[in-house]
Design an enzyme around this catalytic site. Structure first.
Site, short mmCIF file in Angstrom:
data_model
loop_
_atom_site.label_atom_id
_atom_site.label_comp_id
_atom_site.label_asym_id
_atom_site.label_seq_id
_atom_site.Cartn_x
_atom_site.Cartn_y
_atom_site.Cartn_z
CB VAL A 236 29.91 39.90 -21.28
CG1 VAL A 236 29.04 38.68 -21.11
CG2 VAL A 236 29.07 41.08 -21.75
CB THR A 282 34.86 38.08 -23.86
OG1 THR A 282 36.29 38.08 -24.02
CG2 THR A 282 34.20 38.03 -25.22
CG ASP A 283 36.37 37.88 -17.36
OD1 ASP A 283 37.55 38.25 -17.49
OD2 ASP A 283 35.85 37.68 -16.25
CB ALA A 284 40.39 36.00 -19.27
CB SER A 285 38.65 34.08 -24.55
OG SER A 285 39.98 34.11 -25.00
#
Length: 565
Positions: A236, A282-285
């Site tokens: 996401v 997630t994508d990179a937080s």
């Protein structure tokens, strides 16, 4: 309760038992840390042993490094982890995504321009075989974003283009190749879909502004197809989609809510409407896009509470782990969702056979496995793809094929400011010189020299042909992927003031949309990436020894009238 025997896990009774027994044996802290998939900044075995013994992460991501170094690091982690780990890498372009000796097949858009799903299959096969050789089992690919906005600096050549049917076909080909030997699983990304906005979610929460009906006809077609096929994981993005918020809330959306922090988008639409039962990351937080709506101490546990199962990367490792654990204590992350996320992580590992491999002592890789990197067959596939993908966008001045006698004296200019410039320029210069051209490298003028040699007649006497190499790489944290010129006002010989004086050729080995900035140039080629195989193929084609076969997966004319002339 998740049905672990259903799509995409299809676990048997023994595997379900392993998931439940493992989950029941874990402490709350272990469950919290299993949610993390950090990027570790060391490959040193002793340091990795200390990290994994202290932090039982569910997964780790690796960037490209020397293959043996990466393999040793991954073996160290797997050997010292109580629960086998998901080992991820960005396998978008080939095995070079994790091993510097791996095959660089090409950007997704090059593969797409080859207009043959067999090439997408071969890209996936290379990524799967070479990634597995060093120990990767989870690929953060394919990118199934649609390149709807030519100004977007981050989707661009990372995508298979703008047509959803074509993107779906290419993604299916890639996934077939990646998963054929069952060693690496794919990730479909970045839900709900990047490429509508012209901004980069690394720097801001970007917005997918489509209506639900428009989304279903475009991104929805791709996601529904791959979910039906059994995609096991999805990523996401930090992408707001007001229409999905409004679909559930039944009122206008008045907040910027990244999908990673949206229960409506993750649990409501991805899980509910689309029926995705697999693992969600997630994508990179650390990206700015995550934090548009929430403070980080809340955002970290909320990503899991709202439907993600793993948090990719950390801003500060110890602090983010504490944010997650505090979130559990404060009730931001419920016990139900904590267990649900862990169950999906463990189910993914079970579906991949990781517990059995660990039990049988077959999880670790050895140096002999690395022999597959840049295998002759893989290099041949890359060369074929370059030949098939390079695209002649226009040649309204009928310049091609080039005649070395007619265009003997060439001014060669490279545009872009990247580490690859010297290699790319050097290869073009070497090949053109070998063809018999007298190549002069453009040297940027200074304020002292810019007007000293500015006569049109002198320029025409010096050069028979100007060749621009657009080496504007697709890279995160760049607000645009457009041309920056060295000189002002049209003075000097960098800006293309001379297109009516001397024939001019533009070759892009990056961004395919440069005609937006150079519509006056009458011969334009898209190579989509700067691999050595693409550069070789371009020279073969401009010399007339090979025909142009590429079919553009996007509108290289950017919807403009003048770019076609």
């Amino acid at each position: 309760m998740i049905d672990l025997k259903a799509k995409p896990f299809y676990l048997d009774d023994a595997q379900v038992k392993w998931v439940e027994d493992t989950l029941n044996s874990m402490t709350e802290d272990e469950k919290a840390e299993q949610l993390f998939c950090p990027l570790l900044y060391t490959n040193e075995p002793e340091a990795l042993k200390a990290i994994i013994r202290q932090h039982p992460f569910g997964g780790v991501m690796f960037r490209s490094n020397p293959a043996k170094e990466v393999q040793t690091a991954i073996n160290t982690l797997q050997e010292n982890s109580k629960i086998p780990m998901l080992i991820s890498a960005n396998l978008e372009d080939g095995g070079n995504g994790v091993a510097s000796e791996g095959t660089y097949m090409g950007r997704q858009m090059l593969i797409s321009a080859a207009n043959d799903t067999e090439k997408a299959y071969q890209l996936g096969k290379i990524c799967g075989v070479e990634g597995a050789a060093v120990g990767v089992n989870w690929g953060f690919s394919p990118v199934i974003d649609l390149d709807k906005n030519f100004r977007n600096p981050i989707t661009n050549v990372r995508t298979y283009g703008s047509d959803p049917d074509h993107v779906l076909a290419m993604a299916r080909g890639y996934i077939k190749g990646l998963t054929e030997e069952g060693k690496v699983i794919p990730t479909i990304k970045h839900f709900p879909g990047d490429g509508v906005d012209e901004r980069d979610q690394h720097l801001v929460t970007s917005v997918n502004s489509l209506s639900i009906e428009e989304w279903e006809e475009n991104y929805g077609k791709v996601y529904r197809g791959l979910i039906e096929d059994g995609a096991m994981t999805a990523m996401v993005g930090h992408i707001a989609m007001p229409a999905m918020e409004e679909y559930f809330d039944k009122k206008p959306c008045e907040k910027v809510i990244p999908a990673t922090n949206s229960k409506n988008i993750i649990t409501g639409y991805l899980r509910g409407v689309l029926g995705f039962n697999g693992l969600i990351s997630t994508d990179a937080s650390p990206m700015v896009g995550l934090l548009a709506n929430t403070k980080r101490d809340e955002a970290v546990p909320q990503t899991i509470e709202y439907g993600c199962d793993m948090l990719l990367f950390t801003k500060d490792l110890d602090e983010d782990i504490q944010f997650m654990k505090d979130g559990i204590k404060k009730g931001i992350l419920s016990q139900e969702r904590l267990n649900d996320a862990n169950r999906r992580i463990l189910a993914t590992k079970a579906a991949m056979g990781l517990p059995k491999l660990k039990e049988e002592g077959r999880l670790l890789k050895n140096e002999e496995d690395l022999a597959v990197l840049s295998a002759p067959e893989h290099i041949q596939w890359a060369k074929e793809c370059a030949d098939m993908g390079v695209t002649l966008v226009k040649d309204v001045q009928h310049l091609l094929p080039l005649d070395t006698k007619k265009y003997k004296k060439v001014l060669l200019e490279i545009l872009g400011d990247f580490d690859s410039n010297d290699r790319v320029y050097g290869q073009f210069e070497q090949l053109l010189t070998k063809e018999g051209f007298q190549v002069t490298k453009y040297i940027p003028e200074t304020f002292e020299t810019i007007f000293l040699d500015s006569k049109v007649a002198d320029f025409k006497a010096k050069y028979d042909l100007v060749i621009y190499i657009g080496n504007i790489e697709n890279a995160s944290n760049k607000t645009t992927a457009r041309i920056n010129w060295h000189t002002l006002f049209g003075a000097g010989n960098n800006l293309p003031w001379f297109v009516r004086e001397v024939p001019t050729l533009f070759i892009s080995v990056g961004n395919p949309y440069h005609l937006f900035d150079v519509p006056m140039i009458k011969t334009y080629i898209n190579g989509y990436c700067h691999s050595p195989y693409v550069i070789d193929a371009v020279v073969e084609k401009i010399m007339g020894r090979s025909e142009f076969k590429g079919v553009s997966p996007i509108d290289p004319f950017c919807g403009m009238w003048d770019t076609r002339l």
